[in-house]
Design an enzyme around this catalytic site. Structure first.
Site, PDB file in Angstrom:
ATOM      1  N   LYS A  14       3.525  -2.294  -4.394  1.00 19.56           N
ATOM      2  CA  LYS A  14       2.372  -3.091  -3.963  1.00 19.56           C
ATOM      3  C   LYS A  14       2.760  -4.551  -3.776  1.00 19.56           C
ATOM      4  CE  LYS A  14      -0.369  -5.521  -6.127  1.00 19.56           C
ATOM      5  NZ  LYS A  14      -1.245  -6.172  -7.116  1.00 19.56           N
ATOM      6  N   ASP A  37      -4.069  -1.940  -4.113  1.00 21.57           N
ATOM      7  CA  ASP A  37      -4.359  -2.366  -5.484  1.00 21.57           C
ATOM      8  C   ASP A  37      -5.538  -1.554  -6.014  1.00 21.57           C
ATOM      9  OD1 ASP A  37      -6.543  -3.367  -4.138  1.00 21.57           O
ATOM     10  OD2 ASP A  37      -6.405  -5.386  -4.977  1.00 21.57           O
TER      11      ASP A  37
END
Length: 216
Positions: A128, A146
Site C-alpha cells: 500500500k 487502505d
C-alpha cells in the site's frame, strides 16, 4: 451478482461514479503534507494505523529540520521518537524510518526508487505504501488499498474481495483507465468524510443512488 454474493456495479455505473467524483473534485490530492518525495515516503510509513491529521501535526516541526535521509540519520532514532511519540506504534515506526533512510543512502544514492519492488525492499514499506508513493510522486495509476477502500469498495459495488490484495486487483480490473490516476484519492476521501465507518452520511452522498449497499 458475483460469486462472492456481492452485487457489483456495471462498467457504465462505475463510470458514472467517477464522473461525479471528478465533477466535485477534479484534482484530488493526498492529505499528507510533505515538502518532498522523501518526506512523503516517511509520512506514509508513519500513517499506518493512524490518521493523516495526526501525522501532519507530528511531522510539521520535524520537516523544518529534516528533509533528506542524511539529515534523518543525523537526527537519530531517539530524537525522531521525540517528534512522533503522539503517533501510534511510534517506536517501531521510528526504527523503520531510520532503517529505510540508511538503505536509501546505501542502495539508492539517497533517492526514492520508482519501482514497487525496490520500494517494498525498504523497511516499513508494504504494498500500500509503495503504491501511494508511485501514484503521488511518480504519477503512476496505482491503487493503494487502505482500510477505507477495503471497507467501502465492496459495499458500493465497485470491487469484490476481503483482503487489500483482492480488492486492489478487482478495482484495477474494473475501473476505467482514465480514472485510475485519481481513483484511490476520490475513494479515500469518500470513505473518510461521507461513507464513514462510524455513521454513513447517505443524505450527503453524491453516489447514493448508484451504491449497492452490500453488507447492509
Amino acid at each position: 451478482m458475483s460469486q462472492t454474493g456481492i452485487k457489483l456495479l456495471s462498467r457504465k455505473k462505475i463510470t458514472e461514479v467517477f464522473e461525479r467524483f471528478k465533477a466535485i473534485n477534479p484534482e484530488p490530492k493526498s492529505e499528507l503534507l510533505a515538502p518532498n518525495a522523501y518526506c512523503l515516503l516517511v509520512s506514509v510509513v508513519l500513517s499506518a494505523q493512524t490518521t493523516d491529521k495526526s501525522v501532519n501535526k507530528a511531522t510539521a516541526p520535524l520537516y523544518e529540520k529534516v528533509t533528506t535521509p542524511e539529515e534523518m540519520l543525523s537526527l537519530g532514532e531517539e530524537k525522531l521518537t521525540g517528534y512522533i511519540k503522539s503517533i501510534g506504534l511510534y517506536r517501531a515506526k521510528a526504527k523503520n524510518v531510520i532503517s529505510l533512510s540508511e538503505k536509501l543512502i546505501k542502495d539508492f544514492d539517497g533517492k526514492i526508487p520508482s519501482s514497487r519492488e525496490e520500494l517494498m525492499s525498504l523497511p516499513g514499506v508494504g504494498r500500500k505504501t509503495a503504491n501511494v508513493v508511485l501514484n503521488v510522486v511518480f504519477h503512476q495509476p496505482t491503487m493503494p488499498v487502505d482500510t477505507h477502500l477495503l471497507r467501502i469498495c465492496p459495499k458500493i459495488g465497485l470491487a469484490e474481495g476481503d483482503t487489500p490484495e483482492k480488492v486492489e486487483a478487482s478495482l484495477v480490473k474494473r475501473i476505467p483507465e482514465e480514472y485510475m490516476m485519481h481513483a484511490h484519492h476520490w475513494l479515500i476521501l469518500h470513505g473518510r468524510y461521507i461513507c464513514t465507518a462510524r455513521k454513513t452520511k447517505c443524505e450527503e452522498c453524491p453516489i447514493s443512488d448508484l451504491c449497492r449497499h452490500n453488507g447492509e
